[in-house]
Design a protein around this motif. Structure first.
Motif, PDB file in Angstrom:
ATOM      1  N   TYR A  23      15.206   0.630 -31.730  1.00  0.00           N
ATOM      2  CA  TYR A  23      14.982  -0.762 -32.191  1.00  0.00           C
ATOM      3  C   TYR A  23      15.745  -1.450 -30.832  1.00  0.00           C
ATOM      4  CZ  TYR A  23      15.487  -5.282 -34.323  1.00  0.00           C
ATOM      5  OH  TYR A  23      15.381  -6.541 -34.767  1.00  0.00           O
ATOM      6  N   THR A  24      16.966  -1.225 -30.767  1.00  0.00           N
ATOM      7  CA  THR A  24      17.819  -1.851 -29.538  1.00  0.00           C
ATOM      8  C   THR A  24      16.998  -1.792 -28.249  1.00  0.00           C
ATOM      9  OG1 THR A  24      19.967  -1.248 -30.873  1.00  0.00           O
ATOM     10  CG2 THR A  24      20.113  -2.287 -28.562  1.00  0.00           C
ATOM     11  N   SER A  27      13.889  -4.124 -28.106  1.00  0.00           N
ATOM     12  CA  SER A  27      14.140  -5.604 -27.767  1.00  0.00           C
ATOM     13  C   SER A  27      14.729  -5.663 -26.424  1.00  0.00           C
ATOM     14  CB  SER A  27      15.146  -6.004 -28.998  1.00  0.00           C
ATOM     15  OG  SER A  27      16.231  -5.503 -28.820  1.00  0.00           O
ATOM     16  N   GLU A  30      11.857  -5.754 -24.019  1.00  0.00           N
ATOM     17  CA  GLU A  30      11.176  -7.143 -24.226  1.00  0.00           C
ATOM     18  C   GLU A  30      11.800  -8.241 -23.349  1.00  0.00           C
ATOM     19  OE1 GLU A  30      10.416  -8.626 -28.219  1.00  0.00           O
ATOM     20  OE2 GLU A  30       9.485  -6.968 -28.807  1.00  0.00           O
ATOM     21  N   THR A  31      13.128  -8.261 -23.367  1.00  0.00           N
ATOM     22  CA  THR A  31      13.787  -9.149 -22.617  1.00  0.00           C
ATOM     23  C   THR A  31      13.858  -9.079 -21.154  1.00  0.00           C
ATOM     24  OG1 THR A  31      15.465  -8.603 -24.308  1.00  0.00           O
ATOM     25  CG2 THR A  31      16.125 -10.361 -22.766  1.00  0.00           C
TER      26      THR A  31
END
Length: 349
Positions: A23-24, A27, A30-31
DNA sequence: CCTCCACAGGAAGCGCAGGAGT
DNA sequence: ACTCCTGCGCTTCCTGTGGAGG
């Protein structure tokens, strides 16, 4: 662009380590994408046999993630390292390497690999490499080479096991999505959670248990999922696990297991390595299989024990020697099913 | 207290498969 | 074709050992 720290994560199975990391990193990706930072995340599970449970295969797998094909065997290991190194350093980028079940790898192949990997980082010119190690074994890190230990665990996170209450919460969340309201009768969630909590707080097991219980209830035409469905579900999961394991074992393993089943038809329930080996040799003679040495059969018995198909523990019979005390760990019906399965597999009768 | 059984389980190494370079 | 490399299942040889019986 600061070099990211290496990270070490540990906690028992089913406590959400892998999910959290995925999960981490997602994201993070994405960033990175938004800000045009070249980031690459590589995930490898070190436990998967035939993929990455040795030094060679791990590095080959890593190189593969960078688009380099490496044969399953044939190259010198340091050659594979070079290919991997080049692939990483070919352009400016940040690479995050996730090594799941890293303890399995170190146990089987030694911690030299980890040392090599942490050292690669120092030699990279253009890119940055950060390693995330995930371990199920809580004391694993203490047995590492101190150099590896200090560089791998710059940061550490401990995932404590879920207790029964937390698992209940997880199950309720999921039940809202998967079941119509009121379908689960009272205590079903609690019972599932209790089972799973007993198994070191493994949330994954709890979810599977609930799912299978649901299937069983549906198939039996029950309007609700009842407590007894959970018992049936647990039984079914375990049964299928065992049958599947038995079926996929190599012939020699199957022959050893079959020998034990033959023995268990007598009135005894407990056997020793020597007993099994004698029967096994006869069996080999009958089915035209080249018998292995007792040393090897001893290892096979150990592996069958690990799979949970049999129980083997070392005992001493004093004057009459030291050996393993072996019993079948399966119920009568299951044993019969296994027997049928083995007869076909070994071509008996 | 000593002995000695019947193995456990470590170490080394062998032969094969499968692939690369030459 | 030949050499060199690795993994894998296996054998050979070996040392270690808990405790019943002497």
């Amino acid at each position: 662009m600061n070099k990211p720290s290496n990270l070490f994560i540990y906690g028992k199975t089913g406590t959400g380590k892998t999910v959290s990391v995925k999960y981490t990193t997602n994201s993070l990706l994405e960033t990175a994408f938004k800000n045009k930072i070249p980031l690459k995340v590589v995930y490898v599970n070190c436990k998967l046999k035939k993929v990455s449970d040795t030094e060679y295969r791990l590095v080959a797998q890593l190189a593969k993630e960078f688009g380099k094909m490496i044969p399953a065997t044939g190259l010198p290991t340091d050659e594979v390292y070079k290919i991997f190194f080049k692939a990483v350093d070919s352009k400016n980028q940040i690479v995050i390497l996730i090594l799941d079940e890293i303890d399995q790898l170190a146990k089987k192949a030694g911690d030299a690999i980890l040392y090599n990997l942490t050292r690669i980082n120092e030699e990279l010119r253009k890119s940055q490499l950060s390693i995330i190690g995930i371990s199920n074994d809580l004391v694993f890190v203490d047995n590492l080479d101190p150099r590896v230990k200090s560089s791998l665990s710059e940061e550490e996170i401990l995932f404590p096991p879920y207790n029964a209450l937390q698992i209940q919460d997880i199950l309720r969340e999921r039940a809202k999505l998967a079941f119509k309201q009121g379908v689960l009768s009272n205590g079903v969630i609690e019972k599932c959670a209790a089972y799973a909590a007993r198994e070191h707080g493994d949330a994954r097991r709890a979810l599977e248990l609930l799912r299978v219980a649901g299937e069983i209830a549906e198939r039996s035409g029950s309007q609700k999922v009842l407590l007894k469905h959970i018992d049936l579900a647990e039984n079914k999961i375990e049964r299928e696990r065992i049958l599947d394991a038995v079926e996929t074992q190599p012939k020699q393993f199957q022959a050893v297991l079959y020998s034990l089943i033959l023995l268990s038809k007598g009135k005894n329930l407990v056997f020793y390595t020597g007993d099994i080996y004698d029967v096994y040799k006869d069996l080999c003679d009958k089915i035209n299989l080249r018998p292995l040495t007792q040393r090897r059969v001893s290892d096979i018995i150990g592996e069958l024990d690990m799979l949970g198909i049999i129980n083997a523990r070392i005992i001493s019979k004093g004057r009459y020697g030291r050996t393993r005390e072996i019993t079948l760990s399966t119920s009568k019906e299951l044993t019969q099913k296994i027997e049928v399965l083995l007869k076909t597999a070994l071509d008996i009768d």
